[in-house]
Design a protein around this motif. Structure first.
Motif, PDB file in Angstrom:
ATOM      1  N   ARG A 103      33.378  44.891  12.736  1.00 10.55           N
ATOM      2  CA  ARG A 103      32.013  45.372  12.538  1.00 10.55           C
ATOM      3  C   ARG A 103      31.652  46.828  12.461  1.00 10.55           C
ATOM      4  NH1 ARG A 103      30.712  41.507  16.499  1.00 10.55           N
ATOM      5  NH2 ARG A 103      30.382  43.173  17.999  1.00 10.55           N
ATOM      6  N   GLY A 104      32.450  47.456  13.214  1.00 10.20           N
ATOM      7  CA  GLY A 104      32.513  49.029  13.338  1.00 10.20           C
ATOM      8  C   GLY A 104      33.170  49.474  12.129  1.00 10.20           C
ATOM      9  N   LEU A 105      34.229  48.987  11.658  1.00 14.75           N
ATOM     10  CA  LEU A 105      34.832  49.401  10.543  1.00 14.75           C
ATOM     11  C   LEU A 105      33.883  49.218   9.353  1.00 14.75           C
ATOM     12  CD1 LEU A 105      38.717  48.492  11.346  1.00 14.75           C
ATOM     13  CD2 LEU A 105      37.693  50.750  11.330  1.00 14.75           C
ATOM     14  N   GLU A 106      33.464  47.920   9.247  1.00 12.01           N
ATOM     15  CA  GLU A 106      32.460  47.983   7.853  1.00 12.01           C
ATOM     16  C   GLU A 106      31.351  48.794   8.104  1.00 12.01           C
ATOM     17  OE1 GLU A 106      30.851  46.281   4.482  1.00 12.01           O
ATOM     18  OE2 GLU A 106      32.864  46.009   5.405  1.00 12.01           O
ATOM     19  N   LYS A 107      30.736  49.392   9.250  1.00 10.06           N
ATOM     20  CA  LYS A 107      29.764  50.089   9.377  1.00 10.06           C
ATOM     21  C   LYS A 107      30.189  51.272   8.786  1.00 10.06           C
ATOM     22  CE  LYS A 107      26.804  47.766  12.769  1.00 10.06           C
ATOM     23  NZ  LYS A 107      26.287  47.974  14.214  1.00 10.06           N
ATOM     24  N   ASP A 154      34.116  65.186   7.209  1.00  9.98           N
ATOM     25  CA  ASP A 154      33.354  65.696   7.734  1.00  9.98           C
ATOM     26  C   ASP A 154      32.229  65.114   8.545  1.00  9.98           C
ATOM     27  OD1 ASP A 154      33.969  68.068   5.983  1.00  9.98           O
ATOM     28  OD2 ASP A 154      32.370  67.993   4.674  1.00  9.98           O
ATOM     29  N   HIS A 155      32.499  63.857   8.654  1.00 15.06           N
ATOM     30  CA  HIS A 155      31.983  62.804   9.915  1.00 15.06           C
ATOM     31  C   HIS A 155      32.822  62.110  10.475  1.00 15.06           C
ATOM     32  CE1 HIS A 155      28.561  64.071   7.029  1.00 15.06           C
ATOM     33  NE2 HIS A 155      29.439  63.897   6.220  1.00 15.06           N
ATOM     34  N   ALA A 156      33.693  62.519  10.849  1.00 14.43           N
ATOM     35  CA  ALA A 156      34.859  61.731  11.722  1.00 14.43           C
ATOM     36  C   ALA A 156      34.113  61.530  13.071  1.00 14.43           C
ATOM     37  CB  ALA A 156      36.204  62.665  12.124  1.00 14.43           C
ATOM     38  N   GLN A 157      33.446  62.378  13.728  1.00 11.34           N
ATOM     39  CA  GLN A 157      32.798  62.086  14.989  1.00 11.34           C
ATOM     40  C   GLN A 157      31.591  60.901  14.649  1.00 11.34           C
ATOM     41  OE1 GLN A 157      33.742  63.248  18.125  1.00 11.34           O
ATOM     42  NE2 GLN A 157      32.472  61.740  18.727  1.00 11.34           N
ATOM     43  N   GLN A 158      30.972  61.058  13.836  1.00 11.33           N
ATOM     44  CA  GLN A 158      30.079  59.836  13.450  1.00 11.33           C
ATOM     45  C   GLN A 158      30.854  58.447  13.589  1.00 11.33           C
ATOM     46  OE1 GLN A 158      27.764  60.178  10.483  1.00 11.33           O
ATOM     47  NE2 GLN A 158      26.412  58.546  10.684  1.00 11.33           N
ATOM     48  N   TYR A 159      32.004  58.567  12.801  1.00  9.09           N
ATOM     49  CA  TYR A 159      32.523  57.295  12.745  1.00  9.09           C
ATOM     50  C   TYR A 159      33.088  56.616  14.269  1.00  9.09           C
ATOM     51  CZ  TYR A 159      32.221  58.796   7.970  1.00  9.09           C
ATOM     52  OH  TYR A 159      31.824  58.833   6.891  1.00  9.09           O
ATOM     53  N   ARG A 160      33.717  57.712  14.781  1.00  6.73           N
ATOM     54  CA  ARG A 160      34.331  57.342  16.118  1.00  6.73           C
ATOM     55  C   ARG A 160      33.039  56.919  16.903  1.00  6.73           C
ATOM     56  NH1 ARG A 160      38.196  59.870  19.866  1.00  6.73           N
ATOM     57  NH2 ARG A 160      37.780  59.165  21.929  1.00  6.73           N
ATOM     58  N   ASN A 161      31.584  57.491  16.961  1.00  7.43           N
ATOM     59  CA  ASN A 161      30.503  56.916  17.643  1.00  7.43           C
ATOM     60  C   ASN A 161      30.325  55.610  17.112  1.00  7.43           C
ATOM     61  OD1 ASN A 161      30.557  59.406  19.092  1.00  7.43           O
ATOM     62  ND2 ASN A 161      28.643  60.030  17.834  1.00  7.43           N
ATOM     63  N   ILE A 162      30.361  55.452  15.846  1.00  5.97           N
ATOM     64  CA  ILE A 162      30.130  53.803  15.369  1.00  5.97           C
ATOM     65  C   ILE A 162      31.216  52.839  15.943  1.00  5.97           C
ATOM     66  CG2 ILE A 162      30.130  52.476  13.349  1.00  5.97           C
ATOM     67  CD1 ILE A 162      29.025  54.853  11.811  1.00  5.97           C
ATOM     68  N   LEU A 163      32.231  53.192  16.175  1.00 13.03           N
ATOM     69  CA  LEU A 163      33.170  52.424  16.727  1.00 13.03           C
ATOM     70  C   LEU A 163      33.102  52.081  18.322  1.00 13.03           C
ATOM     71  CD1 LEU A 163      36.392  53.444  14.763  1.00 13.03           C
ATOM     72  CD2 LEU A 163      35.242  51.222  14.620  1.00 13.03           C
ATOM     73  N   GLU A 164      32.754  53.216  18.870  1.00 16.73           N
ATOM     74  CA  GLU A 164      32.681  52.996  20.395  1.00 16.73           C
ATOM     75  C   GLU A 164      31.222  52.258  20.737  1.00 16.73           C
ATOM     76  OE1 GLU A 164      32.418  57.089  21.779  1.00 16.73           O
ATOM     77  OE2 GLU A 164      34.478  57.411  21.692  1.00 16.73           O
ATOM     78  N   ASP A 165      30.111  52.602  19.733  1.00 19.91           N
ATOM     79  CA  ASP A 165      29.023  51.718  19.991  1.00 19.91           C
ATOM     80  C   ASP A 165      29.352  50.240  19.861  1.00 19.91           C
ATOM     81  OD1 ASP A 165      27.711  54.071  20.813  1.00 19.91           O
ATOM     82  OD2 ASP A 165      26.499  54.244  18.845  1.00 19.91           O
TER      83      ASP A 165
END
Length: 133
Positions: free
Chosen positions: A23-27, A117-128
């Motif tokens: 789910r996180g990867l799809e997001k 430029d959005h690596a932290q956002q992707y990390r946050n999505i996966l963590e959430d």
């Protein structure tokens, strides 16, 4: 002494973990696709409309099958960022019969910055997703 019963729920935990990751990867793919479309230069809209993402196992791919996407992303001629561009100017004739003199096209990156430029956002999505948010 009392009897202790141990129940193994590791399969259910692994399935839930796997589902959260997917789910996180799809997001992440959807968000990256959106950024790429915002950054993409538009003339006819064909390039922007061809941008998509796909999930393959545990990898997310964002890109396009558009034949000239690499030229837009990386530039051409003396401006080619990956090297290999033609170092000397050239002329070409367009569909209307007009002749043009060029040194190439400057790169207009839209895929790489959509991810980098959005690596932290992707990390946050996966963590959430892993936290069940």
């Amino acid at each position: 002494m009392s009897d202790i019963e141990i129940t193994d729920h590791s399969d259910a935990v692994n399935e839930a973990f796997e589902a959260a990751i997917l789910r996180g990867l799809e997001k992440c793919g959807l968000v990256a696709e959106g950024y790429a479309k915002k950054l993409c230069p538009v003339d006819t809209g064909n390039l922007r409309n061809s941008i998509t993402h796909r999930l393959d196992d545990h990898d997310v791919y964002i890109g396009t099958d558009n034949e000239y996407a690499a030229y837009v992303e990386l530039g051409t001629g003396k401006y080619a960022t990956e090297g290999g561009g033609r170092p000397t100017p050239w002329v070409y004739q367009d569909a209307k019969g007009n002749w043009h003199y060029t040194h190439g096209q400057k790169p207009q990156p839209f895929l790489k910055p959509a991810v980098a430029d959005h690596a932290q956002q992707y990390r946050n999505i996966l963590e959430d997703e892993l936290k069940g948010k």
